[in-house]
Design a protein around this motif. Structure first.
Motif, short mmCIF file in Angstrom:
data_model
loop_
_atom_site.label_atom_id
_atom_site.label_comp_id
_atom_site.label_asym_id
_atom_site.label_seq_id
_atom_site.Cartn_x
_atom_site.Cartn_y
_atom_site.Cartn_z
N PRO A 345 0.79 -1.01 0.05
CA PRO A 345 -0.08 0.11 -0.18
C PRO A 345 0.81 1.27 -0.06
O PRO A 345 1.98 1.28 0.47
N ARG A 346 0.48 2.17 -0.82
CA ARG A 346 1.39 3.44 -0.89
C ARG A 346 1.30 4.10 0.39
O ARG A 346 0.40 4.27 1.26
N GLY A 347 2.43 4.63 0.93
CA GLY A 347 2.52 5.11 2.14
C GLY A 347 2.97 4.18 3.03
O GLY A 347 3.37 4.51 4.23
N GLY A 348 3.24 3.03 2.81
CA GLY A 348 3.33 2.09 3.80
C GLY A 348 5.02 2.19 4.11
O GLY A 348 5.82 2.72 3.21
N VAL A 349 5.53 1.68 5.05
CA VAL A 349 7.03 1.61 5.58
C VAL A 349 7.40 0.33 5.64
O VAL A 349 6.96 -0.46 6.83
N ASP A 365 4.90 13.55 16.71
CA ASP A 365 3.85 13.80 16.21
C ASP A 365 3.79 14.36 14.84
O ASP A 365 3.17 15.12 14.34
N GLY A 366 4.76 13.42 13.99
CA GLY A 366 4.88 13.61 12.73
C GLY A 366 4.48 12.55 11.88
O GLY A 366 3.83 11.65 12.43
N ARG A 367 4.56 12.74 10.66
CA ARG A 367 4.24 11.46 9.59
C ARG A 367 5.30 11.27 8.81
O ARG A 367 6.15 12.24 8.29
N LEU A 368 5.50 9.95 8.66
CA LEU A 368 6.59 9.46 7.51
C LEU A 368 5.84 8.38 6.33
O LEU A 368 5.01 7.75 6.76
N ALA A 369 6.35 8.78 4.91
CA ALA A 369 5.71 7.83 4.09
C ALA A 369 6.84 7.39 3.09
O ALA A 369 7.79 8.48 2.97
N ALA A 370 6.53 6.25 2.72
CA ALA A 370 7.71 5.64 1.78
C ALA A 370 7.09 4.99 0.99
O ALA A 370 6.26 3.81 1.19
N GLY A 371 7.41 5.14 -0.56
CA GLY A 371 6.72 4.06 -1.57
C GLY A 371 6.79 4.70 -2.98
O GLY A 371 7.31 5.94 -3.02
N VAL A 380 10.70 9.21 -0.20
CA VAL A 380 10.66 9.09 1.35
C VAL A 380 10.36 10.51 1.65
O VAL A 380 11.04 11.33 1.49
N SER A 381 9.35 10.73 2.48
CA SER A 381 8.78 12.09 2.79
C SER A 381 8.42 12.04 4.33
O SER A 381 8.01 11.20 4.76
#
Length: 404
Positions: A345-349, A365-371, A380-381
């Motif tokens: 799935p997109r955004g999965g790590v 309290d942030g967000r990490l996305a990789a895909g 990777v953002s």
């Protein structure tokens, strides 16, 4: 045509399963036509269709498994009825190979994904369905042989499911170890920041005591400085509460990194300055950021570049972008040269390193996305808020300064 091929690459598991069902369903159809009996085709259509329903979003595996096994047992019992037997030429052969394949897939899935007790119950029920079907659906002279082969198939499916369950268990344990190590590292970094704030509070309190004796009019200013330092310390302390609980092991100390060191990191990664393009806001390396944010931004870039070296050695372009927008630090690392493989799935790590980064980012309290974000491109953002959480209000029993 290209769109179809791309869809096939993204759904290799589904295409392979459908192809296997189709192959065995053709054999079931041949048996049904030669014997003048349509039950093999009916069973080979219904039970696999039930098992395929598990791929729909939001569908739980356990009800699907129960429905598939129950349907198979019901069909076996129905076949054994004299009324149904009379509809087919004697001796009748109603065994469906596509159905048996679907039940084997159910065994693998429940042993891999379900809670252990539920998995064992469903596996035992599937054994009854798989082994009993040849006894009830095939002529007497061949029932024993088909039952033995069916039992072997059930045993193979159970073995595969147990192996996959063990692999998943070990992977989860490894991910937990990575997350724990990342929590400890983040906790140590934030502890240094909190210790700094507490030292400032002590110094300001000592200064306030002197001011109170020599210049009473300046006491409010000294107390305001203490309040500000205390607020900053509480915000940093709240960030580390979740990661410090239960962690008492001492580990090696890794020096905290700042955004100004990203340029050095990029230089070490790409000494010839041909691969990496670094883009930042002017003066960002001197910006004053909340506790842990700068170090986390640096670590995200470091992990992303490490993954480029490890998984995309053919990359021709790597874009590192670091900016501050709308009260948050935005970090993005984008590279090409990624082999086109079926993606999750997109955004999965998915990797252990990225799992640790996700833990660190979430603690702030942030967000990490990789895909994948394009054909052969991986991004990777990270989004890291710059505003510290609002500190809790003091208890009612402790009056605020200036309250009556």
């Amino acid at each position: 045509m290209i769109r179809l091929l791309r869809w096939v690459r993204q759904h290799v598991g589904l295409v392979t399963e459908l192809a296997a069902y189709g192959f065995w369903l053709l054999l079931d159809a041949a048996i049904g036509v030669s014997g003048g009996y349509g039950l093999p085709v009916f069973a080979g259509l219904v039970v696999p269709a039930i098992v395929l329903l598990r791929r729909r979003p939001g569908v739980r595996l356990v009800p699907i498994a129960v429905a598939a096994v129950t349907t198979s047992i019901a069909l076996s019992l129905l076949t054994a009825l004299p009324v149904v037997r009379a509809l087919a030429p004697s001796p009748s052969f109603a065994l469906s190979f596509a159905e048996l394949l679907a039940l084997a897939i159910v065994v693998v899935l429940v042993l891999r994904h379900c809670e252990l007790r539920t998995a064992l119950v469903l596996t035992a029920a599937a054994a009854v369905a798989i082994v009993a079907s040849p006894m009830l659906r095939t002529p007497g002279t061949t029932a024993g042989a088909f039952s033995m082969f069916s039992a072997l198939g059930w045993g193979g499916a159970a073995a595969i499911g147990l192996v996959l369950r063990e692999v998943d268990t070990r992977r989860r344990a490894a991910l937990d170890d990575v997350r724990s190590a990342e929590r400890m590292e983040l906790a140590r970094e934030l502890h240094d920041v909190v210790a700094h704030h507490v030292t400032g509070i002590v110094v300001a309190a000592q200064a306030a005591a002197v001011v109170a004796r020599t210049s009473p009019d300046d006491v409010d200013r000294a107390l305001a400085a203490i309040e500000t330092a205390g607020t900053d310390a509480l915000a940093a302390m709240r960030s580390m509460v979740g990661v410090l609980r239960g962690q008492d092991a001492e580990g090696a100390r890794t020096p905290g990194a700042e955004l100004r060191e990203v340029a050095t990191l990029v230089q070490r990664f790409d000494p010839d300055e041909r691969l990496v393009r670094l883009t930042t806001d002017p003066g960002l390396e001197h910006a004053v950021l909340p506790a842990g944010v700068a170090a986390t931004g640096y670590r995200v870039v470091q992990e992303a570049l490490t993954n480029v070296r490890r998984h995309a050695p053919e990359a021709a372009v790597v874009e590192v972008d670091i900016r501050i927008r709308e009260g948050a630090l935005l970090v993005s690392v984008r590279n090409n040269g990624v082999p086109v493989v079926p993606a999750g799935p997109r955004g999965g790590v998915g990797g252990f390193g990225l799992a640790g980064m996700a833990e660190r980012v979430a603690a702030l309290d942030g967000r990490l996305a990789a895909g994948p974000t394009a054909h052969g491109v991986w991004t990777v953002s990270a989004w890291l808020p710059l505003r510290s959480p609002t500190p809790p209000a003091p208890p009612a029993s402790v009056p605020r300064r200036g309250a009556r």
